[in-house]
Design a protein around this motif. Structure first.
Motif, mmCIF file in Angstrom:
data_model
loop_
_atom_site.group_PDB
_atom_site.id
_atom_site.type_symbol
_atom_site.label_atom_id
_atom_site.label_comp_id
_atom_site.label_asym_id
_atom_site.label_seq_id
_atom_site.Cartn_x
_atom_site.Cartn_y
_atom_site.Cartn_z
ATOM 1 N N LYS A 39 0.870 -1.174 0.000
ATOM 2 C CA LYS A 39 0.000 0.000 0.000
ATOM 3 C C LYS A 39 0.903 1.219 0.000
ATOM 4 C CE LYS A 39 -3.466 2.401 2.746
ATOM 5 N NZ LYS A 39 -4.345 2.409 3.888
ATOM 6 N N ARG A 40 0.437 2.273 -0.636
ATOM 7 C CA ARG A 40 1.157 3.542 -0.555
ATOM 8 C C ARG A 40 0.163 4.671 -0.425
ATOM 9 N NH1 ARG A 40 1.665 6.830 -5.082
ATOM 10 N NH2 ARG A 40 0.912 5.892 -7.007
ATOM 11 N N GLU A 41 0.587 5.730 0.246
ATOM 12 C CA GLU A 41 -0.219 6.939 0.406
ATOM 13 C C GLU A 41 0.586 8.046 -0.265
ATOM 14 O OE1 GLU A 41 -0.559 7.023 4.656
ATOM 15 O OE2 GLU A 41 -1.935 5.325 4.681
ATOM 16 N N GLY A 42 0.212 8.361 -1.503
ATOM 17 C CA GLY A 42 0.979 9.317 -2.287
ATOM 18 C C GLY A 42 2.382 8.764 -2.496
ATOM 19 N N ILE A 43 3.370 9.657 -2.419
ATOM 20 C CA ILE A 43 4.763 9.191 -2.501
ATOM 21 C C ILE A 43 5.485 9.441 -1.179
ATOM 22 C CG2 ILE A 43 4.915 9.354 -5.005
ATOM 23 C CD1 ILE A 43 6.471 12.025 -4.601
ATOM 24 N N ARG A 44 4.705 9.624 -0.119
ATOM 25 C CA ARG A 44 5.285 9.852 1.203
ATOM 26 C C ARG A 44 5.314 8.579 2.054
ATOM 27 N NH1 ARG A 44 6.800 13.869 4.206
ATOM 28 N NH2 ARG A 44 5.871 15.453 2.890
ATOM 29 N N THR A 45 4.252 7.775 2.025
ATOM 30 C CA THR A 45 4.137 6.650 2.943
ATOM 31 C C THR A 45 3.932 5.346 2.173
ATOM 32 O OG1 THR A 45 3.120 8.161 4.538
ATOM 33 C CG2 THR A 45 2.945 5.806 4.994
ATOM 34 N N PHE A 46 4.758 4.345 2.526
ATOM 35 C CA PHE A 46 4.734 3.047 1.861
ATOM 36 C C PHE A 46 4.696 1.957 2.925
ATOM 37 C CE2 PHE A 46 6.745 6.060 -0.869
ATOM 38 C CZ PHE A 46 6.426 5.702 -2.164
ATOM 39 N N TYR A 47 3.927 0.893 2.672
ATOM 40 C CA TYR A 47 3.807 -0.222 3.602
ATOM 41 C C TYR A 47 4.302 -1.512 2.943
ATOM 42 C CZ TYR A 47 0.728 2.881 6.223
ATOM 43 O OH TYR A 47 0.209 3.937 6.934
ATOM 44 N N PHE A 48 5.147 -2.247 3.660
ATOM 45 C CA PHE A 48 5.716 -3.498 3.188
ATOM 46 C C PHE A 48 5.487 -4.587 4.227
ATOM 47 C CE2 PHE A 48 8.279 0.013 1.629
ATOM 48 C CZ PHE A 48 8.459 -0.276 0.286
ATOM 49 N N THR A 49 5.491 -5.850 3.782
ATOM 50 C CA THR A 49 5.470 -6.975 4.714
ATOM 51 C C THR A 49 6.879 -7.533 4.819
ATOM 52 O OG1 THR A 49 5.060 -8.621 3.001
ATOM 53 C CG2 THR A 49 3.130 -7.642 4.040
ATOM 54 N N THR A 50 7.211 -8.068 5.988
ATOM 55 C CA THR A 50 8.501 -8.731 6.159
ATOM 56 C C THR A 50 8.477 -9.607 7.395
ATOM 57 O OG1 THR A 50 10.900 -8.396 5.976
ATOM 58 C CG2 THR A 50 9.717 -6.988 7.544
ATOM 59 N N ASN A 51 9.557 -10.332 7.581
ATOM 60 C CA ASN A 51 9.695 -11.198 8.750
ATOM 61 C C ASN A 51 10.226 -10.394 9.930
ATOM 62 O OD1 ASN A 51 10.265 -13.051 6.231
ATOM 63 N ND2 ASN A 51 9.368 -14.304 7.843
#
Length: 139
Positions: A39-51
Motif C-alpha cells: 500500500k502507498r499513500e501518495g509518494i510519502r508513505t509506503f507499507y511493506f510486509t517482512t519477517n
C-alpha cells in the motif's frame, strides 16, 4: 519534473521489486530486494510486509534511517526516496495489508509473530532519467 507525485507514483506502481536500504549494526549501509509495497499513500508513505526476525527489522529498530529505490529497467530511470522506517506489529496494520497467499511466508496467519509491517515515510527524493538526476521535495 512537472508533477513529482504523479511521475514517481506511476513509476512505483509499475515495478515488481523494491530495494530497501538500512544502516547496519556496524554503521555500514545494506540493501535488500523486496516485493513492491502493499500500500502507498501518495509518494510519502509506503507499507511493506517482512519477517519480524529479519536483519532489516533489527536494523530499523536500532536506526530508523532508510531509503527505498525503484528502478524502471526498460526506460532506464529510477527514484530513491530517503526517510525513516517504522516496524509495526499492531493487528490494525497487519490486517490492513494482509493477503490470502501470505500464509506461504507466515504459516500462522495474520497473527504470526514472525509477520510484521514496515512503514516507510519519505522526507526527500532523487529522480534519475535521461542521464541526469534531480532532487525533489515530498509534499
Amino acid at each position: 519534473m512537472k508533477d513529482a507525485a504523479q511521475t514517481i507514483g506511476n513509476l512505483v506502481d509499475h515495478q515488481n521489486t523494491t530495494f530497501i536500504g538500512s544502516v547496519g549494526e556496524d554503521g555500514f549501509p545494506g540493501v535488500k530486494a523486496m516485493l513492491p509495497p502493499r500500500k502507498r499513500e501518495g509518494i510519502r508513505t509506503f507499507y511493506f510486509t517482512t519477517n519480524t526476525s529479519s536483519r532489516r527489522v533489527a536494523d530499523f529498530r536500532r536506526d530508523s534511517k532508510a531509503c527505498i529505490y525503484f528502478v524502471d529497467r526498460r526506460f532506464f530511470r529510477g527514484v530513491m526516496l530517503q526517510g525513516t522506517m517504522e516496524v509495526l506489529e499492531d493487528a490494525e496494520y497487519k490486517e490492513m495489508i494482509w493477503e490470502g497467499g501470505d500464509t506461504a511466508y507466515y504459516p500462522l496467519g495474520v497473527t504470526d509473530p514472525d509477520y510484521c509491517v514496515l512503514r516507510f515515510t519519505a522526507e526527500r527524493g532523487r529522480y534519475y532519467r535521461n542521464f541526469s538526476s534531480e532532487d525533489f521535495e515530498i509534499e
